[in-house]
Design an enzyme around this catalytic site. Structure first.
Site, PDB file in Angstrom:
ATOM      1  N   GLY A  46       0.717 -17.803   0.919  1.00 21.91           N
ATOM      2  CA  GLY A  46      -0.675 -17.435   0.734  1.00 21.91           C
ATOM      3  C   GLY A  46      -0.785 -16.361  -0.329  1.00 21.91           C
ATOM      4  O   GLY A  46       0.145 -15.573  -0.518  1.00 21.91           O
ATOM      5  N   GLN A  51      -4.496  -9.836  -5.377  1.00 22.89           N
ATOM      6  CA  GLN A  51      -3.054  -9.583  -5.500  1.00 22.89           C
ATOM      7  C   GLN A  51      -2.534  -9.872  -6.899  1.00 22.89           C
ATOM      8  O   GLN A  51      -1.430  -9.462  -7.246  1.00 22.89           O
ATOM      9  CB  GLN A  51      -2.277 -10.410  -4.479  1.00 22.89           C
ATOM     10  CG  GLN A  51      -2.483  -9.968  -3.042  1.00 22.89           C
ATOM     11  CD  GLN A  51      -1.718 -10.864  -2.100  1.00 22.89           C
ATOM     12  OE1 GLN A  51      -2.235 -11.893  -1.660  1.00 22.89           O
ATOM     13  NE2 GLN A  51      -0.487 -10.484  -1.802  1.00 22.89           N
ATOM     14  N   CYS A 102       4.441  -9.995   3.175  1.00 19.67           N
ATOM     15  CA  CYS A 102       3.407 -10.051   2.152  1.00 19.67           C
ATOM     16  C   CYS A 102       4.042  -9.907   0.775  1.00 19.67           C
ATOM     17  O   CYS A 102       4.934  -9.073   0.584  1.00 19.67           O
ATOM     18  CB  CYS A 102       2.402  -8.927   2.385  1.00 19.67           C
ATOM     19  SG  CYS A 102       1.056  -8.878   1.195  1.00 19.67           S
ATOM     20  N   LEU A 103       3.567 -10.703  -0.177  1.00 19.60           N
ATOM     21  CA  LEU A 103       4.097 -10.624  -1.533  1.00 19.60           C
ATOM     22  C   LEU A 103       3.782  -9.280  -2.185  1.00 19.60           C
ATOM     23  O   LEU A 103       4.473  -8.869  -3.110  1.00 19.60           O
ATOM     24  CB  LEU A 103       3.549 -11.772  -2.380  1.00 19.60           C
ATOM     25  CG  LEU A 103       3.955 -13.172  -1.913  1.00 19.60           C
ATOM     26  CD1 LEU A 103       3.263 -14.242  -2.749  1.00 19.60           C
ATOM     27  CD2 LEU A 103       5.468 -13.346  -1.945  1.00 19.60           C
ATOM     28  N   HIS A 144      -4.713 -13.063   7.443  1.00 18.65           N
ATOM     29  CA  HIS A 144      -3.907 -12.156   6.615  1.00 18.65           C
ATOM     30  C   HIS A 144      -4.460 -12.116   5.190  1.00 18.65           C
ATOM     31  O   HIS A 144      -4.674 -11.041   4.618  1.00 18.65           O
ATOM     32  CB  HIS A 144      -2.442 -12.613   6.618  1.00 18.65           C
ATOM     33  CG  HIS A 144      -1.559 -11.875   5.680  1.00 18.65           C
ATOM     34  ND1 HIS A 144      -0.572 -11.015   6.121  1.00 18.65           N
ATOM     35  CD2 HIS A 144      -1.487 -11.849   4.323  1.00 18.65           C
ATOM     36  CE1 HIS A 144       0.056 -10.504   5.070  1.00 18.65           C
ATOM     37  NE2 HIS A 144      -0.482 -11.003   3.956  1.00 18.65           N
ATOM     38  N   GLU A 145      -4.700 -13.283   4.616  1.00 19.44           N
ATOM     39  CA  GLU A 145      -5.196 -13.346   3.233  1.00 19.44           C
ATOM     40  C   GLU A 145      -6.622 -12.814   3.135  1.00 19.44           C
ATOM     41  O   GLU A 145      -6.972 -12.145   2.157  1.00 19.44           O
ATOM     42  CB  GLU A 145      -5.107 -14.775   2.686  1.00 19.44           C
ATOM     43  CG  GLU A 145      -3.703 -15.318   2.574  1.00 19.44           C
ATOM     44  CD  GLU A 145      -2.732 -14.421   1.809  1.00 19.44           C
ATOM     45  OE1 GLU A 145      -3.158 -13.717   0.865  1.00 19.44           O
ATOM     46  OE2 GLU A 145      -1.544 -14.412   2.158  1.00 19.44           O
ATOM     47  N   HIS A 148      -6.877  -9.118   2.661  1.00 17.82           N
ATOM     48  CA  HIS A 148      -6.745  -8.653   1.277  1.00 17.82           C
ATOM     49  C   HIS A 148      -8.108  -8.528   0.606  1.00 17.82           C
ATOM     50  O   HIS A 148      -8.324  -7.622  -0.203  1.00 17.82           O
ATOM     51  CB  HIS A 148      -5.873  -9.609   0.451  1.00 17.82           C
ATOM     52  CG  HIS A 148      -4.415  -9.452   0.687  1.00 17.82           C
ATOM     53  ND1 HIS A 148      -3.712  -8.321   0.350  1.00 17.82           N
ATOM     54  CD2 HIS A 148      -3.513 -10.304   1.233  1.00 17.82           C
ATOM     55  CE1 HIS A 148      -2.434  -8.473   0.663  1.00 17.82           C
ATOM     56  NE2 HIS A 148      -2.294  -9.673   1.214  1.00 17.82           N
TER      57      HIS A 148
END
Length: 178
Positions: A46, A51, A102-103, A144-145, A148
């Site tokens: 995701g 991001q 997370c990235l 989660h996304e 952001h």
């Protein structure tokens, strides 16, 4: 398509609330395609637009699940999903805990509790509206996304002690890599 640089904590852009999208345009579709390519290369499942430096309410997800009975990672099936201006309309009382990463917080993981089921509304890649109940792993990833888009990282759901431990490990990892 292009692979974009992924912004990492503590970049202040990650704390910014993303702006709604007026319309799904060709420009936004190019951004979402680039986001997918970036996510696959990372690798991840995701990615929110913020991001990669675009604080707009768009995100992509691909759980890349294995077909039933398969164990070979090479057999993962890509099924990209696009969410523009996503909203959560309802959440279940039942909670699920998942070990999230997370990235933007590379190589760090922690258990986060989230509602097991959500009802969400969004626009897809073509600007078509959707509303549906989502459960399981997809519900966790979508929440989660969507965090952001509100300037929230998964580590913000942790106690101060656990969050500080994760950030300390991340700092040490970066120092060792330098």
């Amino acid at each position: 398509m292009a692979i974009l640089p992924i912004i990492e904590t503590p970049d202040p852009l990650l704390k910014q609330v993303s702006q709604p999208v007026d319309a799904v345009t060709d420009e936004l579709r190019v951004l979402m395609d680039d986001m997918l390519e970036t996510m696959y290369a990372a690798p991840g499942i995701g990615l929110a637009a913020v991001q990669v430096g675009h604080p707009v309410r768009a995100l992509v997800i691909d759980l890349q699940e294995l077909p039933e009975g398969e164990e070979d990672d090479e057999k993962r099936v890509r099924n990209p999903m696009y969410f523009v201006n996503p909203e959560i309309l309802e959440t279940s009382e039942e909670m699920t805990s998942y070990n999230e990463g997370c990235l933007s917080v590379p190589e760090q993981y922690a258990d986060v509790k989230r509602p097991s089921t959500i009802t969400a509304r969004w626009l897809d890649y073509d600007g078509k509206p959707h509303e549906r109940e989502i459960g399981g792993f997809l519900a966790t990833v979508l929440q989660h996304e969507m965090d952001h888009l509100e300037g929230v990282l998964f580590i913000d759901h942790l106690s101060k002690l656990k969050r500080d431990m994760v950030l300390k490990k991340l700092t040490k990892m970066r120092r060792l890599a330098a």
